[in-house]
Design an enzyme around this catalytic site. Structure first.
Site, short mmCIF file in Angstrom:
data_model
loop_
_atom_site.label_atom_id
_atom_site.label_comp_id
_atom_site.label_asym_id
_atom_site.label_seq_id
_atom_site.Cartn_x
_atom_site.Cartn_y
_atom_site.Cartn_z
N ASP A 1 0.89 -11.47 29.11
CA ASP A 1 1.19 -10.25 28.36
C ASP A 1 2.54 -10.47 27.67
OD1 ASP A 1 0.85 -7.70 27.40
OD2 ASP A 1 1.47 -6.68 29.23
N CYS B 1 -1.59 -8.29 22.31
CA CYS B 1 -0.19 -8.39 22.74
C CYS B 1 0.49 -9.57 22.07
CB CYS B 1 -0.09 -8.51 24.26
SG CYS B 1 -0.64 -10.10 24.94
N HIS C 1 3.96 -3.65 22.75
CA HIS C 1 2.92 -4.60 23.14
C HIS C 1 1.56 -3.97 22.90
CE1 HIS C 1 2.68 -2.61 27.30
NE2 HIS C 1 3.81 -2.15 26.81
N TRP D 1 9.82 -1.56 24.60
CA TRP D 1 9.09 -2.82 24.50
C TRP D 1 7.73 -2.54 23.88
CZ3 TRP D 1 11.50 -7.35 26.04
CH2 TRP D 1 12.77 -7.15 26.62
#
Length: 468
Positions: free
Chosen positions: A392, A201, A411, A409
């Site tokens: 995270d 991440c 990650h 998003w």
């Protein structure tokens, strides 16, 4: 045939044997998953990964059902409506991680932060790192993903419940096609960038932001009235300690949607101030003018505030191939960090277990969060066998989608370790509600502004091969 294809073919042969009954090791859930018609649409690499992770089959038993009922491979936008945004359980439970996995992930996360921050010695880790976690053993498992051809198009991600997922190699292909652009030209991800990406991440944000940002310009929203009313008018749940109750009420009083909106509004003001500002003094003057016009509380920040010094402290602003000290060449972008509030190791142990209601609250009016005490220390276990991931990160960039729920998003699940029990890294694209829901590991979500050169592409208007 490439090495990946040969490995995939071997995995496919193993799957066929399992289906025919000649491989007694295949568990019933695995046989059901392999028998699913949708399984024929897997890439060879994804098939190999599936086989590699058989030891976690009980943890991921629902995967087989999801694959069989998906019908087709949707984009993340198609999947957004099916997710309620609620994560269940801890990060470890969700991703099928062991206690050793979590320990190694935390150590590698800390290493990435140390390596990524300019001027910070690589050996300087968080005070939370115990002697065993400081040892480089976990880093021995981490592997830099191989280079991908610049002209190779990515495969479509698989999406479910507001999140689309792919293997890290496929993310590299997508990144090269749409996110890598510098001055309008596609770039092949370099070995250095792939090394950064391999950290998980942290790596996803790192490879998109350039030199790793320092989390100084963070925003959040805390509903003070809700917090006070809920403390006064509600009671602890059965079996809930007072510390656990107060921590839960504090967590529920944060509104990540409003925190994200605040960060977007401030980034918009900053980007307006950057226009035609060819030196830092002009940028600051423009910034104060914009803040005055909007009657924004940030206008009254001290001149030494992180808010006014953010551009100056961004490494790429100073670099010749970045801003070269010209603010007009830069743009404000956003990423997010989820973390645990109870990081005061000298304070009461209950706050480290259940959260510190007073910690990392934003300043009323400005929304700024003082992140100076954030040492990336994970939540302390309250029960035997618990293990919590320390943070995270999610990359947003400069997307222009007005509806927060439709933003994406990016990650990762953990560092890339394809030759270990942890397995290969996966990259997720999550809709905002899915991202902001978080895990039990985290009770704070901050939305952070950093700067990158305008020539870097972080939010393409259109993405091919199955993405929105």
């Amino acid at each position: 045939m490439t090495g990946d294809d040969r490995a995939g073919a071997a995995a496919h042969d193993g799957a066929a044997k399992s289906l025919s009954g000649s491989s007694p090791q295949a568990s019933p859930p695995l046989r059901r998953a392999l028998a699913c018609p949708r399984f024929t649409n897997f890439t060879t690499k994804e098939l190999l990964i599936f086989m590699h992770q058989r030891r976690r089959l009980l943890a991921f038993a629902t995967v087989g059902a999801f694959i069989c009922t998906a019908g087709s491979t949707p984009s993340v936008s198609q999947a957004a409506g099916s997710g309620d945004g609620k994560e269940k359980g801890s990060y470890a439970e969700t991703h099928g991680l062991t206690a050793d996995d979590v320990k190694n992930i935390n150590a590698l996360n800390e290493s990435a932060l140390a390596l990524g921050q300019p001027g910070k010695p690589p050996a300087e880790l968080s005070p939370s790192a115990s002697a065993p976690s400081r040892a480089p053993a976990s880093d021995d498992d981490r592997v830099t993903p191989p280079a991908e051809p610049l002209d190779r198009m990515p495969d479509a991600y698989r999406a479910y419940g507001g999140r689309a997922t792919t293997v890290v190699n496929n993310y590299i292909r997508k990144w090269q096609q749409v996110y890598s652009h510098r001055d309008g030209k596609k770039q092949q991800m370099t070995e250095e960038q792939r090394e950064k990406l391999s950290y998980g991440c942290v790596g996803v944000t790192w490879v998109n932001s350039g030199p790793y940002p320092t989390n100084k310009l963070a925003f959040a929203f805390f509903d003070e009235n809700k917090y006070k009313n809920d403390l006064k008018n509600t009671s602890p749940r059965p079996g809930e300690t007072r510390a656990e109750f107060e921590g839960r009420i504090a967590k529920d009083s944060f509104d990540e949607g409003k925190g994200f909106k605040r960060a977007r509004d401030v980034a918009s003001i900053m980007n307006k101030a950057l226009e035609n500002a060819h030196d830092e003094g002009t940028y600051i003057d423009h910034l104060k003018t914009e803040l005055t016009n909007k009657n924004d509380a940030l206008l009254h920040e001290d001149s030494r505030s992180n808010f006014y010094s953010a551009l100056r402290n961004t490494p790429s602003f100073k670099e010749r191939d970045g801003g070269n000290y010209d603010p007009s060449k830069m743009k404000a972008v956003i990423y997010s960090k989820h973390f645990w509030s109870g990081q005061d190791q000298r304070g009461p142990s209950d706050k480290r277990k259940y959260g510190d209601p007073e910690a990392f609250r934003p300043a009323q009016g400005t929304g700024l969060v003082d992140m100076s005490k954030d040492k990336s220390i994970p939540r302390s276990p309250a029960n035997p066998g618990e293990g919590w991931v320390n943070f995270d990160y999610g990359w947003f960039g400069a997307q222009t989608e007005a509806d927060a729920d439709n933003t994406t998003w990016t990650h990762g699940d953990h560092y890339h370790a394809p030759n270990s029990d942890l397995g290969p890294m996966h990259v997720h694209e999550s809709k905002f509600r899915k991202w902001s829901a978080g895990y039990e590991d985290f009770d704070r979500g901050s939305y952070v502004i950093t700067f990158i050169p305008k020539s870097w592409n972080t939010a393409p208007a259109a993405v091919k091969q199955g993405w929105p």
